[in-house]
Write a protein that holds these residues in place. Structure first.
Motif, PDB file in Angstrom:
ATOM      1  N   LEU A  83      20.797  81.905  19.751  1.00 37.35           N
ATOM      2  CA  LEU A  83      19.532  81.714  19.050  1.00 37.35           C
ATOM      3  C   LEU A  83      19.589  82.248  17.622  1.00 37.35           C
ATOM      4  O   LEU A  83      19.045  81.647  16.696  1.00 37.35           O
ATOM      5  CB  LEU A  83      18.405  82.405  19.825  1.00 37.35           C
ATOM      6  CG  LEU A  83      18.005  81.741  21.148  1.00 37.35           C
ATOM      7  CD1 LEU A  83      17.263  82.726  22.042  1.00 37.35           C
ATOM      8  CD2 LEU A  83      17.150  80.500  20.891  1.00 37.35           C
ATOM      9  N   ALA A  94      13.356  77.327  21.829  1.00 42.87           N
ATOM     10  CA  ALA A  94      13.834  78.236  20.792  1.00 42.87           C
ATOM     11  C   ALA A  94      12.728  78.379  19.756  1.00 42.87           C
ATOM     12  O   ALA A  94      12.141  77.389  19.319  1.00 42.87           O
ATOM     13  CB  ALA A  94      15.095  77.689  20.149  1.00 42.87           C
ATOM     14  N   ALA A  95      12.419  79.609  19.390  1.00 45.14           N
ATOM     15  CA  ALA A  95      11.320  79.847  18.451  1.00 45.14           C
ATOM     16  C   ALA A  95      11.608  79.196  17.100  1.00 45.14           C
ATOM     17  O   ALA A  95      12.763  79.118  16.669  1.00 45.14           O
ATOM     18  CB  ALA A  95      11.105  81.345  18.268  1.00 45.14           C
ATOM     19  N   PRO A  96      10.572  78.714  16.448  1.00 47.39           N
ATOM     20  CA  PRO A  96      10.775  78.170  15.100  1.00 47.39           C
ATOM     21  C   PRO A  96      11.182  79.258  14.123  1.00 47.39           C
ATOM     22  O   PRO A  96      10.952  80.444  14.377  1.00 47.39           O
ATOM     23  CB  PRO A  96       9.403  77.584  14.747  1.00 47.39           C
ATOM     24  CG  PRO A  96       8.434  78.361  15.584  1.00 47.39           C
ATOM     25  CD  PRO A  96       9.164  78.682  16.859  1.00 47.39           C
ATOM     26  N   VAL A  97      11.797  78.864  13.016  1.00 50.90           N
ATOM     27  CA  VAL A  97      12.151  79.803  11.946  1.00 50.90           C
ATOM     28  C   VAL A  97      11.189  79.565  10.792  1.00 50.90           C
ATOM     29  O   VAL A  97      11.140  78.462  10.239  1.00 50.90           O
ATOM     30  CB  VAL A  97      13.601  79.609  11.469  1.00 50.90           C
ATOM     31  CG1 VAL A  97      13.903  80.554  10.308  1.00 50.90           C
ATOM     32  CG2 VAL A  97      14.573  79.844  12.613  1.00 50.90           C
ATOM     33  N   ASP A  98      10.433  80.571  10.453  1.00 50.43           N
ATOM     34  CA  ASP A  98       9.431  80.467   9.395  1.00 50.43           C
ATOM     35  C   ASP A  98       9.914  81.266   8.185  1.00 50.43           C
ATOM     36  O   ASP A  98       9.898  82.497   8.199  1.00 50.43           O
ATOM     37  CB  ASP A  98       8.086  80.992   9.886  1.00 50.43           C
ATOM     38  CG  ASP A  98       6.949  80.719   8.906  1.00 50.43           C
ATOM     39  OD1 ASP A  98       7.234  80.277   7.771  1.00 50.43           O
ATOM     40  OD2 ASP A  98       5.787  80.948   9.272  1.00 50.43           O
ATOM     41  N   LEU A 121      19.503  79.327   8.546  1.00 44.85           N
ATOM     42  CA  LEU A 121      18.767  78.101   8.268  1.00 44.85           C
ATOM     43  C   LEU A 121      19.123  77.528   6.896  1.00 44.85           C
ATOM     44  O   LEU A 121      19.123  76.311   6.701  1.00 44.85           O
ATOM     45  CB  LEU A 121      17.262  78.371   8.351  1.00 44.85           C
ATOM     46  CG  LEU A 121      16.342  77.147   8.333  1.00 44.85           C
ATOM     47  CD1 LEU A 121      16.508  76.318   9.604  1.00 44.85           C
ATOM     48  CD2 LEU A 121      14.884  77.590   8.190  1.00 44.85           C
ATOM     49  N   LEU A 147      21.569  79.976  15.391  1.00 48.44           N
ATOM     50  CA  LEU A 147      21.012  78.626  15.482  1.00 48.44           C
ATOM     51  C   LEU A 147      21.928  77.641  16.199  1.00 48.44           C
ATOM     52  O   LEU A 147      21.837  76.436  15.981  1.00 48.44           O
ATOM     53  CB  LEU A 147      20.628  78.085  14.089  1.00 48.44           C
ATOM     54  CG  LEU A 147      19.735  78.976  13.227  1.00 48.44           C
ATOM     55  CD1 LEU A 147      19.297  78.246  11.966  1.00 48.44           C
ATOM     56  CD2 LEU A 147      18.525  79.482  14.004  1.00 48.44           C
ATOM     57  N   PRO A 204      16.150  75.739  16.284  1.00 49.90           N
ATOM     58  CA  PRO A 204      14.730  76.035  16.406  1.00 49.90           C
ATOM     59  C   PRO A 204      13.983  74.838  16.995  1.00 49.90           C
ATOM     60  O   PRO A 204      14.190  73.699  16.579  1.00 49.90           O
ATOM     61  CB  PRO A 204      14.293  76.293  14.958  1.00 49.90           C
ATOM     62  CG  PRO A 204      15.549  76.741  14.274  1.00 49.90           C
ATOM     63  CD  PRO A 204      16.655  75.981  14.918  1.00 49.90           C
ATOM     64  N   ARG A 239      18.408  84.639  11.323  1.00 45.33           N
ATOM     65  CA  ARG A 239      18.010  83.257  11.614  1.00 45.33           C
ATOM     66  C   ARG A 239      17.582  82.537  10.329  1.00 45.33           C
ATOM     67  O   ARG A 239      17.904  81.365  10.126  1.00 45.33           O
ATOM     68  CB  ARG A 239      16.870  83.220  12.632  1.00 45.33           C
ATOM     69  CG  ARG A 239      17.244  83.695  14.016  1.00 45.33           C
ATOM     70  CD  ARG A 239      16.130  83.416  15.002  1.00 45.33           C
ATOM     71  NE  ARG A 239      16.270  82.095  15.587  1.00 45.33           N
ATOM     72  CZ  ARG A 239      15.253  81.300  15.899  1.00 45.33           C
ATOM     73  NH1 ARG A 239      14.013  81.684  15.651  1.00 45.33           N
ATOM     74  NH2 ARG A 239      15.471  80.121  16.450  1.00 45.33           N
ATOM     75  N   LEU A 299      12.333  85.335  19.569  1.00 45.07           N
ATOM     76  CA  LEU A 299      13.423  84.365  19.488  1.00 45.07           C
ATOM     77  C   LEU A 299      13.164  83.156  20.384  1.00 45.07           C
ATOM     78  O   LEU A 299      13.795  82.103  20.203  1.00 45.07           O
ATOM     79  CB  LEU A 299      14.755  85.015  19.881  1.00 45.07           C
ATOM     80  CG  LEU A 299      15.231  86.142  18.969  1.00 45.07           C
ATOM     81  CD1 LEU A 299      16.498  86.782  19.529  1.00 45.07           C
ATOM     82  CD2 LEU A 299      15.489  85.620  17.550  1.00 45.07           C
TER      83      LEU A 299
END
Length: 230
Positions: free
Chosen positions: A36, A86-90, A181, A39, A43, A177, A75
């Motif tokens: 995770l 899988a949690a988004p990446v902000d 990205l 990546l 995500p 993370r 995560l």
């Protein structure tokens, strides 16, 4: 885009060497956390506990426990009636994450310089030597990120405060993370990773003030590098 759910190979249960004294739940947590963070599980990708269990050679119960832990670490995201993803990446979280790391990373580095045991200092000395000898041109960006994670984990583990270690691992995971990205847009990841050599040496030498200064410079430099490409 391939997801974990689309590329499952059933395998035998992990052996004692793979477990390294961990429970199945701890093993599953470590395996999934790594994927995770860098990546390898993108995500938003769906995560199926049964399929993960088959891939890792363990039952669904320890996998579910692992997913609960990873949800607490932000995560993994669980949505009622939809499933686990899988949690988004902000990227907008970068400022908040950096604010916390700018406070805690220098503290951990300073404490490590003062309180690290002799075996941990020797381990960090060896890690600094390995990084110095590393041919960064022959190493993939993801592999370099794993070196970055290894350095941070070694410092956190040496600081002598398990609560501080736990918090920093969480923030560093989230920061990594974001880094992964935008990794293909970053100009020079190798230079950022090589900064760790000086930091590790300061800790090994017991120079707490310098270690704290270098840790802060590293964290703020990370944010600046990310912002240069977003």
């Amino acid at each position: 885009m391939n997801t974990l759910a689309e590329s499952v190979t059933e395998r035998a249960a992990p052996d004692a060497e793979e477990l390294a004294g961990r429970s199945y739940a701890e093993y599953a947590t470590a395996m999934l956390r790594d994927r995770l963070i860098v990546l390898n599980i993108p995500p938003g990708a769906p995560i199926n506990d049964e399929q993960i269990g088959r891939e890792l050679g363990i039952g669904r119960t320890p996998v579910r426990e692992a997913l609960k832990r990873l949800e607490a670490e932000h995560l993994v995201a669980v949505y009622p009636r939809r499933g686990t993803f899988a949690a988004p990446v902000d990227i907008t979280d970068l400022a908040s994450i950096t604010e916390m790391r700018a406070l805690l990373e220098p503290l951990a580095a300073s404490r490590a310089a003062r309180f690290a045991s002799t075996p941990k200092r020797e381990s960090m000395r060896d890690l600094a030597a390995r990084l110095t000898a590393l041919d960064t041109r022959a190493v993939s960006p993801i592999a370099l990120m794993r070196h970055d994670l290894e350095v941070h984990r070694s410092i956190y583990a040496a600081n002598g405060n398990s609560h501080l270690e736990e918090d920093l691992i969480k923030y560093d995971n989230l920061a990594t993370r974001i880094w992964c990205l935008v990794l293909d847009r970053l100009p020079d990841v190798a230079a950022h990773v090589s900064e760790h050599v000086e930091l590790l040496n300061a800790i090994v030498d017991g120079n707490a003030e310098r270690a704290a200064d270098l840790a802060l410079t590293h964290v703020t430099g990370f944010e600046g590098l990310i912002r240069s490409v977003i």
